[in-house]
Design an enzyme around this catalytic site. Structure first.
Site, short mmCIF file in Angstrom:
data_model
loop_
_atom_site.label_atom_id
_atom_site.label_comp_id
_atom_site.label_asym_id
_atom_site.label_seq_id
_atom_site.Cartn_x
_atom_site.Cartn_y
_atom_site.Cartn_z
N HIS A 112 114.21 46.02 -9.78
CA HIS A 112 113.44 44.79 -9.94
C HIS A 112 111.99 45.06 -9.56
CE1 HIS A 112 116.51 41.41 -10.42
NE2 HIS A 112 117.17 42.55 -10.60
N GLU A 169 109.60 43.57 -7.89
CA GLU A 169 109.12 43.43 -6.51
C GLU A 169 109.57 44.60 -5.65
OE1 GLU A 169 110.84 41.37 -8.34
OE2 GLU A 169 110.51 39.26 -7.86
N CYS A 184 115.85 39.51 -4.50
CA CYS A 184 114.46 39.80 -4.13
C CYS A 184 113.92 38.78 -3.13
CB CYS A 184 113.58 39.82 -5.38
SG CYS A 184 113.93 41.19 -6.51
N CYS A 202 113.77 36.50 -7.80
CA CYS A 202 115.14 36.08 -8.04
C CYS A 202 115.80 35.71 -6.72
CB CYS A 202 115.92 37.18 -8.75
SG CYS A 202 116.21 38.65 -7.73
#
Length: 739
Positions: free
Chosen positions: A432, A434, A555, A490
């Site tokens: 992801h 981040e 995240c 998320c």
């Protein structure tokens, strides 16, 4: 004829009696006025000390009283002034309240000194707030922060930075908002609107050549001198002894006036009673002489929210509330909790409001990241140049966007498949955006530490780290880091975004209440998150290989973890103090209230933390132009870029490796090798056992303080009923370190 004379004598006697009664009434009235006038002589200078007194008289009364102050400023003028006639006093305006400075039958000498003034606002001062502030601090820049409200009734917000603090004023026009911001800035270090009022409040007229708008150091002996009773003047020789005694008593209150001005020096600490629950009083005992400054005061009374700031040990703490008293308490509580780990009973921890991030600054962070992404992907194919989630970390010196620099960049929305796990740390589990941006940031931190290995002094001076006397390193002053994410992270932050509740409203609200704040996990090889299931906190290696779903924390939860442990991770904690984010900017699907709750407020039960660790509360902001939603499937790869590296790396999100099959520069194996080369050659914050740890898991467990804080955080999540933090199989960390 006799009757006529008798009636005339009777009427004359009645007339004389009425005249005598009238004289007696006037005499009694005059005595009462004398008493009231003498009392007001001493109370007038102290009227400004009462916060409840307000002035509701009209402009004519205000101007009359202002003129009266100027007339009575010089005592010599009072002695040479003829007494006002009774007709004029009776026929004057009722709001003037003019007192007779001289008393008939006393040789024309002064009977009493009457100091009367109105509490002038900045807008009616001889020089308005903008002019006063410009003379004190020339060259200030006013900027428009926002414009809210309907078209027919806009509300402008204008900000100005003075002495390192940003003051924000609001109003129906930009001019009034600018004036309000100047007033707030002036009130932070000036008590009175003009020099005349300041001198009169302290018991004397302004001396020759004294300029109240000049620097404070230029007039300490004139404006803020000790007020001693002046030598008797010839015109005062005939005054009554009682008046002299009363005047002497008034001058004796000079210290009270000096404290009210709060300009001479710091106020002494107020001793607190045992069991004191007032954070302002307790903070004043620990750090005497603190001053609180009002940074924001909305114009609309129905939506009042004051912002107060206080500087303690070189750090600024802010709080907000419906009154200045509540805002001061929040600011003091924030300072107590941050500097002394003191939590006052009855005060919610960590809810002190910080000044909102300027919208222009948030937009500049977003533009820097998106522009850098377009720059580094110009040579890629259209398929690799697109993204569904973009993240970047920007470094600034203070909040100056002109010196901002993107240091890490990434994209991606996928996680590794369980069948591709590596027991040698050769894969990136979570791709992801981040998470990859944070791992790219670790690459940048290692590069900055490696500069201290150079024998050239200029190399170490280029590093963002400075060495500590007690061992280890910390960031240089004013080095700040900001995270930009193109869409809300998320997990819980995105789940409660107001734009995503599209199903039945009643069922959605029930879902929100049931799982609000819960820890959530990502779906393997897919998108979206689900709440953590069951009390098990550890996954098994063989279970995942046999088909059990690989669990990765969301995240949102990982960013919340960074706000306590820092971005640097366990390995770098051997060398550097925790590195925290200053702000988080979200491009779309953003709701500040939900984001603040899941990022910071869920950690309120963590408790006191060791030195250098803290409950970080980054500034949160959206962008002016939200990124458009990009429908379609997410790309099955992740891109990362680090400042100083010429190449752009692309990782297959399913396998966790580069497209060519080799390990990524961000995997555990590569980063741990860089750590092993630094260990033993750089100063460390942790006691060195001697030899370099041989295994990756041993190196992580060697950061004892970091590990204890991590366990403290996980227990706080469980105690709050938010779920259990799920960890990867321990076999992933049981590999040998290589140089």
């Amino acid at each position: 004829m006799a009757s006529v004379l008798g009636s005339g004598r009777g009427s004359g006697g009645l007339s004389s009696q009425l005249k005598c009664k009238s004289k007696r009434r006037r005499r009694r009235r005059s005595k009462r006025k004398d008493k009231v006038s003498i009392l007001s002589t001493f109370l007038a200078p102290f009227k400004h000390l009462s916060p409840g007194i307000t002035n509701t008289e009209d402009d004519d009364t205000l101007s009359t009283s202002s003129a009266e102050v100027k007339e009575n400023r010089n005592v010599g003028n009072l002695a040479a002034r003829p007494p006002p006639s009774g007709d004029r006093a009776r026929g004057g305006a009722p709001g003037a309240k003019r007192k007779r400075p001289l008393e008939e039958g006393n040789g024309g000498h002064l009977c009493k000194l009457q100091l009367v003034w109105k509490k002038l606002s900045w807008s009616v001062a001889p020089k308005n707030a903008l002019v006063q502030l410009h003379e004190l601090r020339p060259g200030l820049q006013y900027r428009t922060v926002s414009q809210t409200g309907p078209v027919h009734a806009p509300v402008f917000a204008v900000a100005v930075e003075v002495n390192g603090l940003t003051f924000e004023g609001t109003g129906p026009t930009k001019k009034k908002a600018k004036m309000r911001a100047a007033e707030l800035a002036l009130r932070s270090f000036v008590q009175f609107p003009n020099a005349c009022q300041a001198h009169l409040a302290m018991g004397g007229g302004p001396g020759p050549g004294t300029d109240f708008t000049s620097d404070q150091a230029d007039f300490p002996d004139t404006l803020f001198q000790e007020f001693e009773p002046p030598a008797p003047r010839p015109g005062l020789a005939g005054g009554r002894p009682g008046d002299a005694a009363l005047l002497s008593a008034a001058y004796g209150r000079r210290r009270l006036l000096c404290r009210a001005l709060d300009l001479v020096g710091p106020t002494p600490a107020t001793p607190a009673a045992p069991g004191e629950r007032n954070p302002v009083v307790l903070l004043n005992r620990l750090r005497a002489g603190l001053r609180y400054v009002c940074l924001a005061e909305p114009a609309e009374r129905r939506a009042r929210s004051f912002v107060m700031a206080v500087s303690v040990d070189g750090r600024t703490f802010e709080g907000s509330g419906r009154s200045k008293k509540l805002a001061r308490g929040q600011a003091a509580q924030a300072a107590l909790q941050e500097l002394f780990d003191i939590q006052m009973p009855g005060h919610a921890p960590g809810r002190a409001r910080r000044t909102p991030m300027p919208q222009e600054f948030a937009d500049s962070i977003s533009q820097l990241v998106t522009q850098k992404f377009r720059e580094v992907t110009t040579d890629l194919t259209p398929m690799h140049a697109r993204h569904k989630a973009l993240a970047g970390i920007v470094m600034t010196k203070g909040l100056d966007a002109r010196q901002a620099q993107v240091v890490a960049l990434s994209s991606g929305t996928k996680c590794i498949s369980g069948e591709h796990l590596s027991d040698q740390g050769l894969v990136v589990n979570d791709c992801h955006a981040e998470v990859v941006a944070r791992r790219a940031f670790l690459h940048f931190l290692y590069t900055q530490l490696e500069l201290h290995l150079s024998k050239r002094r200029e190399d170490s001076e280029r590093s963002i780290f400075v060495r500590l006397k007690e061992g280890g390193y910390r960031l240089r002053e004013n080095i700040l880091f900001h995270l930009y994410v193109s869409t809300s992270p998320c997990g819980d932050a995105r789940l409660h975004s107001p734009y995503e509740i599209t199903t039945d409203l009643h069922s959605s609200k029930h879902l929100v209440r049931k799982f609000r704040g819960h820890l959530r996990t990502k779906i393997e090889s897919g998108e979206g998150t689900v709440p953590v299931r069951g009390p098990s906190a550890v996954q098994t290696w063989d279970g995942v290989l046999l088909g059990e779903q690989l669990i990765t924390m969301s995240c949102t939860d990982k960013i919340a973890r960074w706000n306590v442990l820092g971005l640097q991770g366990a390995l770098l904690s051997h060398f550097v103090e925790p590195v925290y984010l200053q702000s988080i900017v979200v491009g779309s699907l953003h709701h500040t209230g939900h984001l603040a709750r899941v990022m910071s407020h869920r950690m309120e039960g963590v408790g006191q933390l060791p030195a250098s660790y803290r409950h970080n509360r980054p500034l949160l902001s959206g962008v002016s132009d939200a990124e458009a939603r990009q429908p379609g499937k997410s790309p099955p790869f992740s891109m990362n870029w680090v400042v100083g590296s010429a190449d752009l790396e692309i990782i297959n999100a399913t396998t966790g490796r580069r497209s060519c099959g080799g390990p990524s520069r961000l995997c555990k194996h590569v980063l741990s090798a860089r750590w092993a080369r630094l260990y033993g050659r750089l100063s460390t914050r942790t006691p060195s056992p001697g030899d370099t740890p041989s295994m990756y898991c041993e190196a992580k467990l060697g950061a004892h303080t970091y590990q204890s804080v991590k366990q403290q955080l996980f227990k706080a999540f469980q105690k709050a009923g938010l779920g259990t933090w799920v960890r990867k199989p321990p076999e992933q960390q049981q590999f040998l370190l290589t140089l």
